[in-house]
Design a protein around this motif. Structure first.
Motif, mmCIF file in Angstrom:
data_model
loop_
_atom_site.group_PDB
_atom_site.id
_atom_site.type_symbol
_atom_site.label_atom_id
_atom_site.label_comp_id
_atom_site.label_asym_id
_atom_site.label_seq_id
_atom_site.Cartn_x
_atom_site.Cartn_y
_atom_site.Cartn_z
ATOM 1 N N GLY A 220 0.808 -1.215 0.000
ATOM 2 C CA GLY A 220 0.000 0.000 0.000
ATOM 3 C C GLY A 220 0.841 1.264 0.000
ATOM 4 N N ARG A 221 1.945 1.253 0.771
ATOM 5 C CA ARG A 221 2.850 2.408 0.783
ATOM 6 C C ARG A 221 3.365 2.703 -0.623
ATOM 7 N N GLY A 222 3.798 1.632 -1.300
ATOM 8 C CA GLY A 222 4.358 1.821 -2.631
ATOM 9 C C GLY A 222 3.350 2.360 -3.620
ATOM 10 N N ILE A 223 2.127 1.836 -3.564
ATOM 11 C CA ILE A 223 1.087 2.294 -4.484
ATOM 12 C C ILE A 223 0.732 3.753 -4.193
ATOM 13 N N ALA A 224 0.558 4.074 -2.912
ATOM 14 C CA ALA A 224 0.208 5.449 -2.534
ATOM 15 C C ALA A 224 1.290 6.435 -2.971
ATOM 16 N N ARG A 233 -4.782 12.635 -5.764
ATOM 17 C CA ARG A 233 -5.079 13.025 -4.382
ATOM 18 C C ARG A 233 -5.389 11.729 -3.642
ATOM 19 N N VAL A 234 -4.445 11.286 -2.826
ATOM 20 C CA VAL A 234 -4.479 9.926 -2.293
ATOM 21 C C VAL A 234 -5.155 9.871 -0.922
ATOM 22 N N ILE A 235 -6.058 8.911 -0.785
ATOM 23 C CA ILE A 235 -6.740 8.607 0.475
ATOM 24 C C ILE A 235 -6.335 7.196 0.883
ATOM 25 N N VAL A 236 -6.013 7.010 2.155
ATOM 26 C CA VAL A 236 -5.652 5.691 2.674
ATOM 27 C C VAL A 236 -6.722 5.240 3.659
ATOM 28 N N THR A 237 -7.115 3.964 3.563
ATOM 29 C CA THR A 237 -7.975 3.371 4.592
ATOM 30 C C THR A 237 -7.173 2.301 5.312
ATOM 31 N N GLU A 238 -7.362 2.179 6.610
ATOM 32 C CA GLU A 238 -6.569 1.244 7.424
ATOM 33 C C GLU A 238 -7.374 0.761 8.620
ATOM 34 N N VAL A 239 -6.948 -0.379 9.189
ATOM 35 C CA VAL A 239 -7.511 -0.868 10.447
ATOM 36 C C VAL A 239 -6.464 -0.827 11.558
ATOM 37 N N ILE A 242 -1.397 2.363 14.022
ATOM 38 C CA ILE A 242 -0.025 2.818 13.793
ATOM 39 C C ILE A 242 0.211 3.087 12.312
ATOM 40 N N LYS A 243 -0.241 2.161 11.467
ATOM 41 C CA LYS A 243 -0.086 2.369 10.024
ATOM 42 C C LYS A 243 -0.908 3.566 9.549
ATOM 43 N N ALA A 244 -2.079 3.723 10.126
ATOM 44 C CA ALA A 244 -2.913 4.870 9.768
ATOM 45 C C ALA A 244 -2.220 6.175 10.147
ATOM 46 N N LEU A 245 -1.608 6.195 11.319
ATOM 47 C CA LEU A 245 -0.877 7.382 11.763
ATOM 48 C C LEU A 245 0.309 7.669 10.854
ATOM 49 N N GLU A 246 0.984 6.612 10.444
ATOM 50 C CA GLU A 246 2.107 6.774 9.524
ATOM 51 C C GLU A 246 1.635 7.375 8.203
ATOM 52 N N ALA A 247 0.500 6.896 7.703
ATOM 53 C CA ALA A 247 -0.033 7.420 6.447
ATOM 54 C C ALA A 247 -0.367 8.906 6.560
ATOM 55 N N VAL A 248 -0.943 9.293 7.702
ATOM 56 C CA VAL A 248 -1.249 10.707 7.933
ATOM 57 C C VAL A 248 0.029 11.530 7.887
ATOM 58 N N MET A 249 1.062 11.056 8.573
ATOM 59 C CA MET A 249 2.305 11.826 8.640
ATOM 60 C C MET A 249 3.124 11.741 7.359
ATOM 61 N N ASP A 250 2.769 10.799 6.479
ATOM 62 C CA ASP A 250 3.363 10.769 5.146
ATOM 63 C C ASP A 250 2.642 11.708 4.192
ATOM 64 N N GLY A 251 1.592 12.354 4.695
ATOM 65 C CA GLY A 251 0.914 13.370 3.899
ATOM 66 C C GLY A 251 -0.357 12.934 3.216
ATOM 67 N N PHE A 252 -0.901 11.764 3.595
ATOM 68 C CA PHE A 252 -2.108 11.264 2.951
ATOM 69 C C PHE A 252 -3.332 11.505 3.836
#
Length: 416
Positions: A220-224, A233-239, A242-252
């Motif tokens: 998912g990281r690679g695709i995003a 404009r990338v949106i990430v969904t997660e369960v 920690i991964k969700a927080l990482e995605a937020v701080m990666d700018g998604f």
């Protein structure tokens, strides 16, 4: 022609050219092949492999064959076989291929069973269908297996479940867990090739679209990352928080699938789990939304739900089916919900599979050299092997790195 079962033997010349091109771009595997060529370390060893039959896989299979192994190659997806590559491999005496693009489910699982009935010493798998078949249907054959490799996150999860229940019948190397595999293959390989598949199937413009990536593991990281680089404009969904927080701080943007389903233009699943996109999400979607899957099995986008809520479907482009929903909207499913990068494109680039398949080849040697010494467990790739593959890759890229001086080593090892 040996006892291979393929569909287009006349394509072997085209397959030869593809494989030659891949060999030029997989220098690590080629160096390893040459290093052990004279020794024939696999002389007489029987290997059953369930892998995507691509030009990159052919470089691995040819390497094992020139080391002396007798190989049975079956697919790990009914739609991922490149028929020209299968035809080329089938010309080699000690390789049997049973694979073609467009296999039915029955044909696919028959090929897996035939690979199991080959009575292998070593099993190489991508998704664990062959491992599971051996354990559930042919335990007497499985008990005589020296060991196996597993290429995917999904497959490792399945094998870990077997180990947890004390049902694993032979040691398995989790090639997927090598740093030189998942940090590059999963991230850069899938990131690029999934978008390649989407573009080949649709030719849409990525820039400006809202792209929803389900799952923020390495795939998912690679695709995003690649979608972002192309202007989506990338949106990430997660369960996983920690991964969700990482995605937020990666700018998604991060939100639930319920929220994302209302605004997304493209949806790509990469979780390894079932029913990630279900009927309630599909009914929320915009007219014309595109559904694709980058996880190993075709279970993440619920095709069953899509069929239930649709009045009709029509293939409007190769690998693109338009579903007309009962509410009048249209959704486009790519590659039957199977791996979009392999169904609609060619899979990972050769350069990234160079490291993954170097690990596969070296892990086969590790299993042979440690025959009878390993417990019936899932093992990670030895760290020195991981380091060796990385060093070889840098070397083939013409890159040099620094080394610690004796004083630096001593400083890092001291408590003072």
């Amino acid at each position: 022609m040996n006892s291979s079962k393929i569909k287009k033997p006349e394509l072997f010349n085209e397959g030869n050219k593809k494989i030659e091109f891949a060999e030029m771009h997989m220098p690590v595997v080629m160096k390893i092949r040459e290093r052990f060529l004279r020794e024939k370390p696999l002389d007489g060893v029987k290997i059953s492999a369930a892998l995507h039959v691509t030009k990159e896989t052919a470089v691995l299979i040819k390497t094992l064959s020139v080391w002396g192994a007798n190989i049975f190659l079956s697919p790990s997806n009914p739609l991922s076989t490149q028929d020209d590559v299968a035809a080329s491999l089938a010309k080699i005496d000690n390789i049997v291929v049973e694979a073609w693009r467009g296999m039915s489910s029955e044909e696919y699982f028959m090929a897996i069973k035939d690979a199991a009935n080959f009575k292998p010493d070593i099993v190489i798998d991508d998704g664990a269908d062959l491992h599971i078949t051996l354990h559930e249907e042919m335990p007497k054959i499985a008990e005589k297996v020296i060991g196996g490799n597993e290429e995917t996150t999904t497959g490792v999860i399945r094998l870990k479940a077997l180990e947890k229940e004390n049902r694993l019948l032979y040691p398995v190397i989790a090639v997927n867990n090598a740093l030189t595999k998942f940090m590059f293959d999963n991230r850069y390989g899938t990131g690029q090739s999934s978008i390649d598949g989407i573009l080949r199937a649709t030719n849409i413009l990525i820039a400006g679209k809202r792209a929803v990536v389900a799952g923020y593991g390495w795939v998912g990281r690679g695709i995003a990352l690649r979608l972002k680089g192309m202007g989506a404009r990338v949106i990430v969904t997660e369960v996983d928080p920690i991964k969700a927080l990482e995605a937020v701080m990666d700018g998604f943007d991060v939100m639930t699938m319920e929220e994302a389903s209302k605004i997304g233009d493209i949806f790509i699943t990469a979780t390894g789990d079932i029913d990630v996109i279900r009927a309630e999400h599909m009914l929320n979607m915009k007219d014309g939304a595109i559904l694709a899957n980058a996880g190993h099995f075709n279970v993440e986008v619920s095709v069953k739900d899509l069929e239930k809520i649709s009045d009709s479907k029509e293939e409007i482009r190769e690998n693109t089916v338009k579903y007309t929903l009962r509410n009048g909207k249209h959704l486009f499913l790519l590659g039957e919900g199977r791996l979009v990068n392999l169904v609609a494109a060619e899979g990972h680039p050769s350069e990234v599979m160079d490291m993954s398949f170097a690990n596969q080849a070296l892990s086969v040697l590790y299993l042979i050299n440690n025959k009878g010494k390993l417990e019936k467990k899932v093992y990670n790739v030895p760290s020195d092997q991981d380091q060796y593959v990385a060093k070889l890759k840098l070397e083939t890229m013409g890159i040099k790195i620094d080394e610690l001086t004796p004083e630096q080593v001593k400083y890092l090892e001291s408590y003072k």
